[in-house]
Scaffold this motif. Structure first.
Motif, mmCIF file in Angstrom:
data_model
loop_
_atom_site.group_PDB
_atom_site.id
_atom_site.type_symbol
_atom_site.label_atom_id
_atom_site.label_comp_id
_atom_site.label_asym_id
_atom_site.label_seq_id
_atom_site.Cartn_x
_atom_site.Cartn_y
_atom_site.Cartn_z
ATOM 1 N N TYR A 15 46.617 53.755 42.402
ATOM 2 C CA TYR A 15 45.832 53.428 43.585
ATOM 3 C C TYR A 15 44.336 53.870 43.298
ATOM 4 O O TYR A 15 43.508 53.051 43.622
ATOM 5 C CB TYR A 15 46.243 54.338 44.962
ATOM 6 N N LEU A 16 44.175 55.139 42.735
ATOM 7 C CA LEU A 16 42.726 55.560 42.592
ATOM 8 C C LEU A 16 42.073 54.450 41.466
ATOM 9 O O LEU A 16 40.878 54.105 41.506
ATOM 10 C CB LEU A 16 42.734 56.925 42.299
ATOM 11 N N GLN A 17 42.851 54.216 40.339
ATOM 12 C CA GLN A 17 42.354 53.502 39.319
ATOM 13 C C GLN A 17 41.718 51.997 40.023
ATOM 14 O O GLN A 17 40.784 51.468 39.681
ATOM 15 C CB GLN A 17 43.239 53.356 38.092
ATOM 16 N N GLU A 18 42.662 51.379 40.795
ATOM 17 C CA GLU A 18 42.335 50.201 41.482
ATOM 18 C C GLU A 18 41.281 50.451 42.356
ATOM 19 O O GLU A 18 40.246 49.316 42.306
ATOM 20 C CB GLU A 18 43.534 49.634 42.047
ATOM 21 N N LEU A 19 41.474 51.425 43.140
ATOM 22 C CA LEU A 19 40.313 51.678 44.288
ATOM 23 C C LEU A 19 39.079 51.883 43.807
ATOM 24 O O LEU A 19 37.934 51.122 43.919
ATOM 25 C CB LEU A 19 40.655 52.637 44.939
ATOM 26 N N PHE A 20 38.864 52.233 42.314
ATOM 27 C CA PHE A 20 37.451 52.601 41.916
ATOM 28 C C PHE A 20 37.114 51.809 40.688
ATOM 29 O O PHE A 20 36.087 52.012 40.045
ATOM 30 C CB PHE A 20 37.371 54.061 41.388
ATOM 31 N N ARG A 21 37.809 50.747 40.552
ATOM 32 C CA ARG A 21 37.682 49.683 39.507
ATOM 33 C C ARG A 21 36.105 48.721 40.000
ATOM 34 O O ARG A 21 36.036 48.413 40.975
ATOM 35 C CB ARG A 21 38.683 48.802 39.453
ATOM 36 N N ASN A 22 35.347 48.475 38.918
ATOM 37 C CA ASN A 22 34.014 48.150 39.294
ATOM 38 C C ASN A 22 34.284 46.602 39.168
ATOM 39 O O ASN A 22 35.225 45.854 38.761
ATOM 40 C CB ASN A 22 33.150 48.123 38.266
#
Length: 239
Positions: free
Chosen positions: A232-239
């Motif tokens: 979830y965090l990787q997807e949320l913080f993806r540029n």
């Protein structure tokens, strides 16, 4: 239960573009039937949860700035835009209870201080301002909630840690299981809405519908986030 139904009176269609009837769930409201001593209003911000809860408080005779019938203080924008357009069906009619508004709790605490020591006694004997926000909430709940009544809580989790949200669940259980209280709670907390056999009414953006706990977005998102936090965090913080 004391409150059985909330009904919307006939509203002139020309008001549909005005607040609060511009909110779809309010405009399409006909009857809301309460089927449990504990009911949760859930949904995204702006879907009408607090608007309906405030209108119920208004029709019940509670101070819409927060408190009971006996708490007389006013705040700007603390009225009810919907209150005159709904009808409450009771069995039996009850006039005791409380309307807890998280956003105006500071003003309520100041009101109690202004009333003097005789009133503070009824809230644990210590000024609510001399306690942390969460402690003051629980002090109010433990000392002010206790006799037959209807208790309307607007986002009580705003001041409560997860542990103290569970303490609130215990307070609710002790009161409602003894037939002393009915609770209607607007909340975003998946901890609170897990209360056993509670009725959950989902303000889904277009209407108000009954929903099972496991089908709520609050439960599903919290479960998935805890299980797959890194994804979830990787997807949320993806540029």
């Amino acid at each position: 239960m004391f409150l059985k139904r909330v009904s919307l009176k006939n509203v002139d269609s020309e008001k549909y573009g005005e607040y609060p009837f511009c909110i779809p769930s309010i405009r399409t409201l006909h009857n809301v039937d309460f089927k449990s001593n504990v009911t949760f209003f859930i949904g995204e911000n702006g879907t009408g949860k607090s608007t309906l809860l405030e209108a119920i408080a208004y029709q019940a005779g509670f101070n819409t700035a927060g408190g009971s019938r006996d708490n007389c203080f006013t705040l700007e924008k603390s009225g009810s835009s919907l209150g005159d357009f709904i009808r409450l069906s009771w069995m039996p009619k009850i006039t005791s209870g409380f309307f807890l508004r998280a956003e105006t709790f500071y003003d309520f605490a100041s009101h109690i201080d202004d009333l003097g020591p005789e009133s503070i006694i009824h809230y644990g004997g210590k000024s609510l301002h001399e306690q942390s926000h969460g402690e003051a909430f629980l002090s109010l709940l433990n000392n002010r909630f206790g006799k037959d009544g209807i208790y309307l809580l607007d986002e009580p989790e705003a001041a409560l840690s997860p542990l103290r949200q569970m303490a609130l669940l215990k307070i609710i259980h002790d009161l409602e299981s003894n037939g002393k209280a009915q609770f209607i709670i607007a909340t975003h907390s998946p901890l609170l809405m897990a209360y056993p056999e509670a009725q959950i009414l989902n303000f889904n953006g277009s209407c108000i519908e009954n929903i099972e706990y496991e089908d709520t977005d609050h439960y599903k998102l919290t479960r998935d986030f805890l299980n797959y936090r890194e994804r979830y965090l990787q997807e949320l913080f993806r540029n």
